[in-house]
Design a protein around this motif. Structure first.
Motif, short mmCIF file in Angstrom:
data_model
loop_
_atom_site.label_atom_id
_atom_site.label_comp_id
_atom_site.label_asym_id
_atom_site.label_seq_id
_atom_site.Cartn_x
_atom_site.Cartn_y
_atom_site.Cartn_z
N ASP A 170 65.43 33.37 39.52
CA ASP A 170 65.39 32.94 40.89
C ASP A 170 66.81 32.41 41.48
O ASP A 170 67.62 31.98 40.40
CB ASP A 170 64.42 31.94 40.89
N LEU A 171 67.08 32.68 42.56
CA LEU A 171 68.34 32.29 42.94
C LEU A 171 68.42 30.88 43.36
O LEU A 171 67.06 30.30 43.69
CB LEU A 171 68.64 33.05 44.42
N ASP A 172 69.51 30.25 43.22
CA ASP A 172 69.20 28.56 43.74
C ASP A 172 68.88 28.59 45.21
O ASP A 172 68.87 29.58 45.76
CB ASP A 172 70.67 28.36 43.82
N GLU A 173 68.18 27.37 45.53
CA GLU A 173 67.59 27.22 46.76
C GLU A 173 68.50 27.46 47.94
O GLU A 173 68.19 27.74 48.93
CB GLU A 173 67.15 25.59 47.07
N ASN A 174 69.94 26.87 47.75
CA ASN A 174 70.76 27.13 48.81
C ASN A 174 71.41 28.45 48.93
O ASN A 174 72.12 28.78 49.48
CB ASN A 174 71.87 25.96 48.62
N MET A 175 70.90 29.52 48.41
CA MET A 175 71.17 30.76 48.11
C MET A 175 70.22 31.73 48.85
O MET A 175 70.47 32.99 48.83
CB MET A 175 71.46 31.57 46.76
N LYS A 177 70.53 53.65 55.26
CA LYS A 177 71.29 53.89 53.82
C LYS A 177 71.89 52.72 53.22
O LYS A 177 72.92 52.20 53.65
CB LYS A 177 72.19 55.12 54.10
N VAL A 178 71.28 52.36 52.15
CA VAL A 178 71.89 51.34 51.46
C VAL A 178 72.62 51.69 50.26
O VAL A 178 72.20 52.90 49.45
CB VAL A 178 71.11 50.22 50.73
N PRO A 179 74.17 52.04 49.87
CA PRO A 179 74.67 52.71 48.86
C PRO A 179 73.97 52.35 47.35
O PRO A 179 73.79 51.47 47.13
CB PRO A 179 76.09 52.22 48.88
N LYS A 180 74.09 53.41 46.61
CA LYS A 180 73.56 53.31 45.25
C LYS A 180 74.64 51.99 44.55
O LYS A 180 75.80 51.93 44.70
CB LYS A 180 73.98 54.61 44.56
N GLY A 181 73.84 51.42 43.92
CA GLY A 181 74.70 50.35 42.98
C GLY A 181 74.75 48.98 43.70
O GLY A 181 75.21 48.14 43.12
N SER A 182 74.45 48.85 44.95
CA SER A 182 74.43 47.90 45.82
C SER A 182 73.67 46.64 45.13
O SER A 182 72.47 46.87 44.75
CB SER A 182 73.82 47.77 47.03
N VAL A 183 74.33 45.58 45.04
CA VAL A 183 73.54 44.15 44.57
C VAL A 183 73.22 43.41 45.69
O VAL A 183 74.29 43.11 46.68
CB VAL A 183 74.54 43.41 43.47
N ALA A 184 72.22 43.07 45.77
CA ALA A 184 71.60 42.45 47.02
C ALA A 184 70.59 41.37 46.91
O ALA A 184 70.01 41.12 46.00
CB ALA A 184 70.99 43.72 48.22
N LEU A 185 70.63 40.42 48.09
CA LEU A 185 69.80 39.33 47.79
C LEU A 185 68.85 39.12 49.00
O LEU A 185 68.94 39.64 50.17
CB LEU A 185 70.72 37.98 47.95
N THR A 186 67.77 38.65 48.64
CA THR A 186 66.83 38.21 49.62
C THR A 186 65.64 37.11 49.08
O THR A 186 65.32 37.22 48.01
CB THR A 186 65.60 39.41 50.20
N GLU A 187 65.53 36.15 49.79
CA GLU A 187 64.83 35.01 49.35
C GLU A 187 65.18 34.49 48.10
O GLU A 187 66.39 34.31 47.80
CB GLU A 187 63.31 35.34 49.54
N GLN A 188 64.35 34.66 46.96
CA GLN A 188 64.65 33.84 45.98
C GLN A 188 65.04 34.90 44.70
O GLN A 188 65.16 34.65 43.64
CB GLN A 188 63.54 32.97 45.00
N ALA A 214 67.29 38.92 43.57
CA ALA A 214 68.42 39.62 43.57
C ALA A 214 67.91 40.91 43.22
O ALA A 214 66.90 40.95 42.53
CB ALA A 214 69.41 39.18 42.65
N ASN A 215 68.45 41.93 43.72
CA ASN A 215 68.11 43.09 43.30
C ASN A 215 69.26 44.32 42.99
O ASN A 215 70.28 43.94 43.57
CB ASN A 215 66.78 43.93 43.96
#
Lengths: 314, 224
Positions: free
Chosen positions: B141-146, B157-168, B170-171
């Protein structure tokens, strides 16, 4: 390798190789794929004396124009499809649900599907295609399957590994009956929707949107009201699940669907109606009719018996 | 433990482990998933574990809801083999060429770029599930403030290999795809490789992932 091959003169709009698909990879994010209309896929193979799990050419709306080179083989087309066969400058109109012989230099021109979406072209023999996870079904989104996971393209040559020795020509009387009522089983988030939303879902007509493809069928019409939450924590999906996002327009998951999703599930299409659902072209009207689990199971058994019965007549 | 079993359509079981999202519930889901896979029950095909649900699909030509439910209710997850989970280090380059949503994250989280990276990198994340697109891991889980919401309008289009965050969570986008997560960087690693049929996914449910920062030069030379 035999010296029999196909040249793609015109690929059509969305032409892919499909077979039974992949049924055990949801957990890594790979959907089912496979022929959208399973019954028509099986009949096509049977008409040309193929094994029932051989890959076929699936097309949507406009099909491919193909030139054949090699020894005599059979081919058959299933669905509701308009096509012609060109032999030595003479062009004849073809009929679905019967096999034809073609020889070196003959052409098959699949003009369009008629008020339906998918058609199938089976060729008597084994095409030289790459298998991934025991299937050559093309998933264009993840570029998985034969043909590098891409749609067929102009100028491509497809080789046969071998052709069938049994060249008996076959025929069956079959009509694709159209349905407007799609039977559905209550979804796991059915109670997220207001009484009026539920009523809308079962009583109103929806129209199949142009934005439908092998991944999903989007519907337009009256909005389905959600009173609980328009999102859920992402969880698994299956073919036929009907999700309703915040905009209130239902989306039905089809064979290439994303394996997890975060929209509430109002229902799931009964397996018995799946083959006919996918054939509903944009603009078609759909009405949902509630059915319970045990009726759905019985109806599917009957449908499956009917399919087996059809196959045994060929 | 499974709190409730119902049907999803006529060809799948919907096993509900509750509504919370945490490691302990998810570990239960994963244990069930692995045990059922090992037992190879006739007719069961696809299994889809997620945060707190497990969907078990079956071939209606071979079995029915009743039969599969009976089988699941009798399963003892303790008799499953100890399954190995691994810890993986994922190189990620957060150069401005890749961190497409860093400005947005700075504004939403009210943190500087440096602080965001410090909070994100070199920490252990747990893989809850893979899916949506082939091989995409959902890591938490991501920290609360993240924690930031998805983009209002997803990218086409999201580029291949993108590291991305949403809520708690990462993907990692395993190939180019539409998507609405906040993009922080990019990994040169192939997280999904369809040519490896046995193990196409680098990261599997239950694994631990640590993101390690690399420079743009290291990124460019990574696959050489």
């Amino acid at each position: 390798m035999s010296s029999n091959y196909l040249d793609i003169i015109r690929p059509g709009i969305n032409t892919t190789f499909q077979d039974k698909g992949r049924d055990h990879l949801y957990h890594i994010g790979i959907p089912f794929s496979g022929a959208m209309d399973n019954r028509n896929y099986l009949i096509a193979n049977k008409l040309v004396n193929n094994n029932l799990d051989f890959p076929v050419v699936e097309f949507a709306y406009q099909g491919p124009h193909i030139k054949y080179s090699g020894e005599k083989i059979n081919f058959a087309i299933t669905g509701d499809v308009i096509f012609s066969i060109k032999k030595n400058n003479a062009e004849i109109k073809g009929n679905c649900y019967q096999s034809y012989q073609i020889e070196n230099g003959d052409e098959i021109n699949i003009l369009s599907t008629n008020k339906s979406v998918y058609g199938y072209l089976a060729l008597g023999g084994e095409l030289d295609l790459k298998f991934q996870w025991n299937s050559c079904s093309i998933n264009t989104k993840a570029n998985i399957g034969s043909n590098d996971g891409k749609k067929l393209d102009t100028g491509q040559r497809i080789n046969f590994k071998k052709i069938n020795s049994n060249k008996d020509v076959k025929k069956i009387n079959y009509i694709n009956n159209k349905i407007e009522n799609i039977r559905v089983i209550k979804g796991t988030n059915f109670d997220y929707f207001s009484e009026q939303g539920k009523q809308t879902f079962y009583e109103k007509e929806f129209i199949v949107s142009k934005l439908s493809d092998r991944m999903g069928m989007r519907l337009e019409g009256p909005k389905i009201e959600n009173i609980f939450n328009t999102n859920i924590k992402s969880e698994g999906l299956i073919k036929g699940v009907i999700q309703v996002p915040a905009d209130g327009n239902p989306i039905i998951m089809l064979s290439d669907h994303g394996t997890v999703g975060g929209y509430p599930k109002i229902g799931a299409v009964a397996s018995v109606d799946y083959d006919r659902l996918v054939q509903m072209a944009p603009g078609s009207k759909i009405k949902f009719k509630e059915i319970n689990l045990s009726d759905a199971e019985t109806l599917f058994k009957l449908y499956e018996m009917e399919t087996q019965n059809l196959l045994s007549q060929i | 433990m499974i709190k409730n079993i119902s049907n999803l359509g006529d060809a799948a079981l919907y096993c509900d482990f509750g509504n919370e999202v945490n490691k302990s519930i998810n570990s239960q889901v994963i244990k069930y998933f692995k045990t059922i896979k090992e037992k190879k029950f006739e007719g069961i095909n696809n299994l889809t574990p997620s945060y707190n649900k497990l969907i078990i699909s079956y071939d209606l030509k071979k079995t029915t809801f009743k039969e599969v439910k009976k089988f699941i209710e009798k399963i003892n997850i303790e008799d499953s083999e100890k399954t190995k989970s691994k810890t993986l280090e994922i190189p990620v380059c957060c150069h401005e060429n890749f961190s497409m949503d860093i400005k947005r994250l700075e504004e939403i989280l009210k943190l500087s770029r440096e602080k965001i990276l410090e909070n994100f990198l070199n920490k252990e994340y747990f893989c809850y599930m893979t899916g949506f697109i082939a091989g995409m891991p959902f890591l938490g889980d991501l920290d609360e403030n993240m924690r930031a919401q998805r983009l209002e309008t997803p990218r086409v289009k999201v580029p291949k290999g993108s590291v991305a965050l949403t809520e708690q969570f990462a993907n990692i986008y395993t190939f180019e795809s539409p998507g609405g997560w906040n993009i922080l960087g990019n990994t040169p690693l192939d997280v999904f490789d369809s040519s490896k049929e046995e193990k196409p996914n680098l990261i599997n449910p239950g694994d631990t992932v640590i993101f390690k920062e690399i420079t743009l030069d290291q990124y460019k030379n990574y696959n050489e």
